[in-house]
Design a protein around this motif. Structure first.
Motif, PDB file in Angstrom:
ATOM      1  N   ASP A  61      -5.932  -3.873  -6.931  1.00 36.77           N
ATOM      2  CA  ASP A  61      -4.515  -4.186  -7.135  1.00 36.77           C
ATOM      3  C   ASP A  61      -3.829  -4.539  -5.812  1.00 36.77           C
ATOM      4  OD1 ASP A  61      -4.623  -1.748  -5.943  1.00 36.77           O
ATOM      5  OD2 ASP A  61      -3.223  -0.747  -7.300  1.00 36.77           O
ATOM      6  N   GLY A  63      -2.058  -6.383  -3.066  1.00 34.47           N
ATOM      7  CA  GLY A  63      -1.302  -7.628  -3.151  1.00 34.47           C
ATOM      8  C   GLY A  63      -1.616  -8.571  -2.013  1.00 34.47           C
ATOM      9  N   GLY A  71      -1.396  -0.053   5.610  1.00 35.71           N
ATOM     10  CA  GLY A  71      -1.691   1.270   5.052  1.00 35.71           C
ATOM     11  C   GLY A  71      -2.671   2.039   5.916  1.00 35.71           C
ATOM     12  N   GLU A  79      -9.753   6.513   6.496  1.00 33.83           N
ATOM     13  CA  GLU A  79     -10.256   6.737   5.142  1.00 33.83           C
ATOM     14  C   GLU A  79      -9.085   7.144   4.271  1.00 33.83           C
ATOM     15  OE1 GLU A  79     -13.223   6.525   3.850  1.00 33.83           O
ATOM     16  OE2 GLU A  79     -14.688   6.583   5.479  1.00 33.83           O
ATOM     17  N   PRO A  80      -8.542   6.236   3.472  1.00 34.13           N
ATOM     18  CA  PRO A  80      -7.402   6.615   2.644  1.00 34.13           C
ATOM     19  C   PRO A  80      -7.833   7.667   1.619  1.00 34.13           C
ATOM     20  CG  PRO A  80      -8.217   4.454   2.002  1.00 34.13           C
ATOM     21  CD  PRO A  80      -8.974   4.861   3.214  1.00 34.13           C
ATOM     22  N   PRO A  81      -6.913   8.581   1.256  1.00 37.66           N
ATOM     23  CA  PRO A  81      -7.303   9.644   0.324  1.00 37.66           C
ATOM     24  C   PRO A  81      -7.645   9.110  -1.068  1.00 37.66           C
ATOM     25  CG  PRO A  81      -4.961   9.779   0.856  1.00 37.66           C
ATOM     26  CD  PRO A  81      -5.544   8.740   1.742  1.00 37.66           C
ATOM     27  N   THR A  82      -7.080   7.958  -1.430  1.00 37.04           N
ATOM     28  CA  THR A  82      -7.352   7.423  -2.764  1.00 37.04           C
ATOM     29  C   THR A  82      -7.995   6.045  -2.605  1.00 37.04           C
ATOM     30  OG1 THR A  82      -5.267   8.405  -3.395  1.00 37.04           O
ATOM     31  CG2 THR A  82      -6.318   6.993  -5.030  1.00 37.04           C
ATOM     32  N   ILE A  83      -8.952   5.757  -3.455  1.00 38.24           N
ATOM     33  CA  ILE A  83      -9.567   4.428  -3.435  1.00 38.24           C
ATOM     34  C   ILE A  83      -9.003   3.620  -4.590  1.00 38.24           C
ATOM     35  CG2 ILE A  83     -11.737   3.172  -3.703  1.00 38.24           C
ATOM     36  CD1 ILE A  83     -13.025   5.078  -1.969  1.00 38.24           C
ATOM     37  N   ARG A  84      -8.594   2.412  -4.275  1.00 42.49           N
ATOM     38  CA  ARG A  84      -8.029   1.566  -5.327  1.00 42.49           C
ATOM     39  C   ARG A  84      -9.101   1.258  -6.362  1.00 42.49           C
ATOM     40  NH1 ARG A  84      -3.394  -1.155  -3.334  1.00 42.49           N
ATOM     41  NH2 ARG A  84      -3.136  -0.846  -1.096  1.00 42.49           N
ATOM     42  N   PRO A  85      -8.715   1.205  -7.631  1.00 42.67           N
ATOM     43  CA  PRO A  85      -9.698   0.799  -8.641  1.00 42.67           C
ATOM     44  C   PRO A  85     -10.127  -0.633  -8.357  1.00 42.67           C
ATOM     45  CG  PRO A  85      -7.494   0.860  -9.576  1.00 42.67           C
ATOM     46  CD  PRO A  85      -7.399   1.434  -8.195  1.00 42.67           C
ATOM     47  N   GLU A  86     -11.428  -0.866  -8.547  1.00 42.56           N
ATOM     48  CA  GLU A  86     -11.981  -2.176  -8.230  1.00 42.56           C
ATOM     49  C   GLU A  86     -12.600  -2.719  -9.504  1.00 42.56           C
ATOM     50  OE1 GLU A  86     -14.856  -1.901  -5.135  1.00 42.56           O
ATOM     51  OE2 GLU A  86     -15.672  -3.887  -5.593  1.00 42.56           O
TER      52      GLU A  86
ATOM     53  N   ARG B 101      -7.965  13.067  -8.969  1.00 36.25           N
ATOM     54  CA  ARG B 101      -8.679  12.303  -7.943  1.00 36.25           C
ATOM     55  C   ARG B 101     -10.003  13.019  -7.673  1.00 36.25           C
ATOM     56  NH1 ARG B 101      -5.135  10.907  -3.004  1.00 36.25           N
ATOM     57  NH2 ARG B 101      -5.360  13.104  -2.498  1.00 36.25           N
ATOM     58  N   ARG B 105     -12.928   9.891  -4.497  1.00 38.68           N
ATOM     59  CA  ARG B 105     -11.597   9.376  -4.152  1.00 38.68           C
ATOM     60  C   ARG B 105     -11.087   8.368  -5.185  1.00 38.68           C
ATOM     61  NH1 ARG B 105     -11.618   7.020   1.421  1.00 38.68           N
ATOM     62  NH2 ARG B 105     -13.841   6.656   1.194  1.00 38.68           N
ATOM     63  N   ALA B 291      -1.339   5.972   2.654  1.00 41.27           N
ATOM     64  CA  ALA B 291      -2.372   4.948   2.475  1.00 41.27           C
ATOM     65  C   ALA B 291      -3.184   5.329   1.237  1.00 41.27           C
ATOM     66  CB  ALA B 291      -3.286   4.886   3.686  1.00 41.27           C
ATOM     67  N   PRO B 292      -3.587   4.423   0.427  1.00 40.13           N
ATOM     68  CA  PRO B 292      -3.200   3.016   0.497  1.00 40.13           C
ATOM     69  C   PRO B 292      -1.741   2.800   0.099  1.00 40.13           C
ATOM     70  CG  PRO B 292      -4.579   3.411  -1.428  1.00 40.13           C
ATOM     71  CD  PRO B 292      -4.501   4.705  -0.684  1.00 40.13           C
ATOM     72  N   LEU B 293      -1.179   1.714   0.563  1.00 41.90           N
ATOM     73  CA  LEU B 293       0.210   1.407   0.230  1.00 41.90           C
ATOM     74  C   LEU B 293       0.333   1.070  -1.242  1.00 41.90           C
ATOM     75  CD1 LEU B 293       1.370  -0.854   3.207  1.00 41.90           C
ATOM     76  CD2 LEU B 293       1.827   1.574   2.837  1.00 41.90           C
ATOM     77  N   TYR B 305       0.475   6.125  -3.581  1.00 41.41           N
ATOM     78  CA  TYR B 305      -0.431   5.316  -4.385  1.00 41.41           C
ATOM     79  C   TYR B 305      -0.904   5.999  -5.679  1.00 41.41           C
ATOM     80  CZ  TYR B 305      -4.011   2.135  -5.786  1.00 41.41           C
ATOM     81  OH  TYR B 305      -4.748   1.262  -6.523  1.00 41.41           O
TER      82      TYR B 305
END
Ligand SMILES: Nc1ncnc2c1ncn2[C@@H]1O[C@H](COP(=O)(O)OP(=O)(O)OP(=O)(O)O)[C@@H](O)[C@H]1O
Ligand SMILES: [Mg+2]
Lengths: 655, 340
Positions: A61, A63, A71, A79-86, B101, B105, B291-293, B305
């Motif tokens: 997601d 942009g 970020g 290492e961001p705490p959450t990984i964006r869904p891919e 989560r 992650r 992060a992530p934004l 996020y």
């Protein structure tokens, strides 16, 4: 799932990226085995849609890349705490829809991996398997290997015909794939067929009768081991089994090669003493050439006047009793023709006339020069005397391969060989007296012989002619080249089946490949050995398959095991050639005779005639043949009139 | 999902005479705007909780924290619809979800923690005056003796009610989570904490600042906080009542040269001594969630996020704007087709 298929994704359609009747998108789980070229099925209550994956997209997601950068505070290791869904989203092109009507956009539904049966239906192979199928390779779907078949009616005629393969040198496995498909045709085709291979590159097709892997107890097993010959792997053997093609070299291969200019050593790399006996000379005489003068003579030379003279020679001089300068002639070969010309010119000179039977002096000089030059120019190929040796016109054998080695011939000689052989094939097929009903002509380096640009040539015209009309006759062209874009458009265009091995990116950037998606192009540019993309009339989309390595000794390996013999001195070569028909032939007797005669041309002629005749007592026959020339025996040959005073010099050059 | 608007249509078709009117083009941001607090400032108060008062405190930078679950709610109101009367009927879809989560992650819905509700909101009593007794669909009665009998006022009450139902759904899920989760992980909810969670590991994050808790001078301190700074904690007062939370402001992103509220959130933790001692830690955990934004969401400066993730999840399962509009349009067509 009820249908026994493995569900791997779901169709998605948006206003921006809708489904159409020909394409759809679906997403899959992260660990799915889907890739470019994968065959899938969408199953809903109303329809089944078969498709092939042509493009893949992965995205999140996010942009803008900048957002990720910001970020992460610009730290790539953050290492961001959450990984964006891919998401992994694929585009598929529709291969087949059941039922076919009404043709509608692909519905939303579950997507399954195709199994053997689904592959067969997706490629419409159910229409011809069991009737006219030719295995071409295996479609790989995860661990599953599904056989893919071509339809012989669309490969070898009459519905459509011809095969063309493109790809970079060494990696595209062009030669190998042709060898494999020939083996497959031999195993599956239900009618008779023979192959004429023009070997145009080094030793490419000179060992088709030897296996890649030496079977146990094989005569040459040790040589294979010593030379570290790459063997057929168990995976390849499995592919042969799946495709039901015997993993064997070709059983019936016949080799032909012109002589070198000395007319005793064959001009080929298959000259190892163990093998040379199986190579027949390709040697054409005056008769063979007279029919193809327009090919061998420069077209600008053959004006109407020259043509009239050539016609006259064909109809009134060749193999006819005729007279010139008061002497009787029966012209049977190039030597005779020279003598005849000399007599004609002499007659004109003595009678001080500028015309001879309506032919002008200049025309006669010109044709004389051109024709008699031929046997000099193509010395190894064109016989000056009555000896000729040719393909077995009229008795081609089913499943026979006839390899014509022209690799060492210069371009014009290659032209002549191609054109004459193909024309003869066509003549015999038309009359139905070739010996087989189908002939496959194999030509590598098509871009050289039928270039898209460049001068019109007989060879290109001949190839174009096969490609346009051959299928009705049973004359089929299997061709290969590195760059399809450089081949005459109509020739590749007429090829109903096209295969592509590893491709060059620059080539893929040419307009001919615009229909392919970027991902398909990428895949083509990175194909590994033994992988091909295939287009075939029954397949609505190109399909990727794997084929096994042909069980045929590769040219370079063949050369290692059977290194070519050194060129032999004439007396040695003559002895060796004659030894083929008489193992006990005395070496010194031959040597002495050659030394005694002091006319190499004459002993070579005698040798060739002897081999061709295969008499009971070869040495005696050979001796008699040589003596003839010395007029020691009664002779019906015309006497020698005059030696050409300015042989090789054309007084009309530049006229 | 129930076919609520379909059932409404079926009901309307049974009526002998019909005059249906539908307000179709509601604000495209209808999911987020109907809360009064966004547009109107509500007075509140505060009780200081730390000795330092409301001064700016540097929390010491981001630090990987214990947040493992995240909760958000949504509402999708549509209408109003008028059937044979000026009584506004609102359609409301509300949902709440908790997403967990994992150690990889990645976010997944916690099984059993996605709740939705689809109802019609209107004053049943007033509708009945016009002979409307809607049946076969879920109804939330918004009758309230205080309400001015004016269509706009009635509609506003219905909107408020939708928000209330959404809040109730969220509270229900949060309570269930607190009940079931005794481990070290924390739940971060979008918005303020609705109930007294005692010692539970729950934190609320509010993006809107429509309630005035602080004095003018204190507000000035908060609005000039730099990134990574928090305010001193306080106990919020609403209508003079102490809410069961400690609250503080936190600046997530630098706001220099921007809107003074840019990157400014208000955090709530249960009013326990334990939470009071953890204010800096919790603040640092939240900073780590920058992060992530959440871009391209317009509220990315205040929204972490995982909350955006919850929102996307719920929206992906909610009836789409287009399909709702299409349904409403069909309603409006009923009377016309009758005429024709
Ligand atoms: N099915 C296969 N699997 C793996 N390797 C293969 C396969 N077929 C052929 N090869 C290997 O690939 C190499 C190249 O094959 P081949 O000579 O057929 O390529 P080519 O395209 O004809 O090359 P060139 O343009 O030089 O003539 C050979 O070494 C061959 O052994
Ligand atoms: Mg090759």
């Amino acid at each position: 799932m009820e249908n026994g298929l493995q569900q791997i994704g779901r169709v998605v359609a948006t206003e921006a990226k809708p489904s159409t009747a020909y394409s759809f998108s679906f997403w899959t789980a992260d660990d799915s085995k889907v890739g470019i070229g994968t065959l899938v099925v969408v199953v809903t209550e109303k329809v089944e849609v078969f498709g092939v994956v042509v493009e893949g997209f992965g995205f999140t997601d996010l942009g803008s890349p900048l957002h990720d950068y910001i970020g992460a505070e610009g730290d790539p290791q953050a290492e961001p705490p959450t990984i964006r869904p891919e998401i992994k989203l694929y585009s598929a092109a529709v291969l087949r829809v059941e039922p076919e009507e009404p043709l509608q956009p692909v519905p939303i539904g579950p997507v399954f991996l195709a199994d053997d049966a689904a592959v067969a239906r997706a490629l419409r192979m159910d229409a011809y398997v069991g009737r006219s199928e030719i295995p071409v390779g295996l479609y790989q779907n995860g661990d599953l290997l599904a056989p893919v078949y071509l339809d012989s009616e669309f490969l070898l005629g009459p519905e459509a015909a011809h095969l063309n393969i493109t790809g970079v040198s060494g990696l595209a496995t062009k030669t190998s794939s042709i060898e494999f498909i020939l083996q497959s045709i031999f195993a599956s085709f239900r009618e008779d067929v023979a192959v004429v291979c023009f070997n145009v590159k080094g030793c490419d097709m000179l060992f088709l009768d030897f296996p890649a892997s030496a079977p146990e107890g094989y005569k040459y097993e040790k040589k294979y081991l010593d030379n570290n010959i790459q063997t057929i792997t168990p995976e390849d053997a499995e592919k042969y089994e799946k495709l039901q093609v015997p993993c064997e070299p070709f059983a019936n291969v016949n080799y032909y090669a012109p002589y070198k200019p000395d007319r005793v050593n064959l001009n080929t790399l298959r000259t190892h003493p163990d093998l040379i006996g199986s190579v027949k000379p390709l040697s054409w005489g005056l008769k063979d050439i007279l029919e193809y003068t327009e090919v061998v003579l420069n077209r600008d030379d053959v004006d109407a006047k020259a043509d009239a003279l050539i016609q006259f020679i064909r109809q009134r001089v060749f193999e006819q009793k005729s007279e010139a300068n008061g002497q009787p002639f029966e012209v049977k070969n190039f030597q005779h023709l020279n003598q005849w010309f000399d007599a004609v010119l002499r007659e004109m000179e003595t009678s001080n006339r500028s015309e001879w039977k309506t032919h002008h002096y200049a025309t006669i000089r010109k044709v004389y020069n051109r024709l008699t030059n031929l046997s000099g120019r193509y010395r190894g190929l064109i016989s000056p005397d009555e000896f000729t040796s040719d393909l077995p016109w009229g008795s081609f054998e089913d499943r026979g391969i006839y390899v014509v080695d022209v690799a060492k011939q210069e371009a014009q000689a290659q032209d002549l060989v191609f054109t004459r052989i193909v024309s003869k094939l066509r003549e015999h097929l038309e009359k139905g007296n070739l010996g087989v009903k189908h002939i496959i002509v194999v030509v590598d380096e098509l871009n050289k012989y039928a270039p898209s640009d460049g001068q019109e040539s007989y060879l290109r015209q001949t190839l174009l002619d096969i490609s346009e009309r051959g299928r009705y006759l049973g004359l089929v062209l299997f061709s290969a080249q590195q760059f399809r874009s450089q081949v005459h458009k109509r020739i590749v265009g007429n090829s109903a089946t096209c295969m592509y091995g590893r491709m060059d990116m620059d080539e893929l950037a040419t307009p001919g490949y615009q229909v392919l998606t970027p991902a398909t192009k990428e895949k083509l540019a990175t194909l590994s050995k033994g992988q091909l993309m295939i287009r075939h009339p029954h397949f609505n989309q190109p399909i990727f398959v794997k084929f096994p390595r042909p069980n045929v000794l590769r040219g370079p390996d063949g050369i290692k095991i059977f290194p070519p013999a050194d060129e032999l001195p004439i007396e040695e070569a003559i002895w060796q050639n004659l030894s083929r028909i008489d193992r006990n032939l005395s070496r010194s007797a031959v040597k002495d005779l050659v030394a005694e005669t002091q006319d190499d041309e004459e002993v070579v002629r005698a040798m060739n005639i002897t081999i061709q005749k295969n008499p009971d007592d070869p040495m005696a026959y050979f001796r008699r043949q040589v003596r003839k020339k010395a007029n020691l025996l009664d002779d019906d040959e015309p006497p020698v009139i005059i030696k050409d005073v300015d042989a090789g010099v054309d007084p009309f050059e530049g006229v | 999902m129930s076919d609520l608007l379909g059932n409404l249509e079926a009901y309307i078709r049974t009526l002998p005479a019909v005059d249906v009117r539908v307000t179709l083009s509601h604000s495209p941001l209808a999911d987020e705007t109907p809360m009064r607090a966004e547009s109107e400032v509500i007075p509140g108060g505060r009780e200081l909780a730390e000795e330092c008062g409301i001064m700016a405190i540097d929390v010491g930078g981001a630090c990987k924290g214990e947040f493992c679950c995240f909760m958000d709610g949504m509402q999708r109101p549509r209408g109003p619809i008028y059937v044979n009367s000026p009584v506004p009927i609102l359609y409301g879809y509300v949902a709440a979800a908790i997403r967990v989560r994992g150690s990889d992650r990645r976010m997944r819905t916690l099984p059993g923690f996605h709740k939705v509700d689809e109802s019609l909101y209107f004053s049943v009593g007033m509708a009945e005056r016009y002979g409307l007794t809607i049946s076969g669909v879920k109804i939330v009665d918004t009758s309230d003796s205080d309400t001015i009998e004016h269509p706009i006022a009635l509609a506003q009450v219905a909107y408020d009610k939708i928000s209330t139902i959404r809040g109730a759904l969220e509270s229900e899920l949060a309570a269930k989570w607190v009940d079931q989760n005794k481990g070290p992980g924390w739940l971060l909810v979008d918005g303020s904490l609705q109930s007294d969670y005692g010692e539970a590991n729950v934190v609320g994050v509010t993006k809107s600042h429509g309630t005035q808790y602080l004095t003018w001078d204190e507000q000035r301190v908060v609005l000039s906080m730099k990134v990574g700074e928090r305010s001193g904690a306080f106990i919020p007062l609403v209508h003079g009542r102490r809410r069961p939370v400690y609250s503080w402001y936190l600046r997530m992103h630098p706001s220099e040269g921007k809107d003074p509220y840019f990157g400014l959130i208000r955090v709530e933790a249960p009013r326990s001594a334990r939470a009071l001692a953890m204010i800096d830690d919790i603040s640092r955990w939240i900073l780590a969630e920058r992060a992530p934004l959440s871009l391209p969401d317009s509220r990315w400066d205040k929204m972490i996020y995982p909350i955006r993730d919850c929102e996307l999840y719920m929206k992906s399962l909610a009836p789409s704007h287009t399909s709702l509009d299409a349904r409403l349009f069909r309603l409006s067509e009923i009377s016309r087709s009758r005429e024709g």
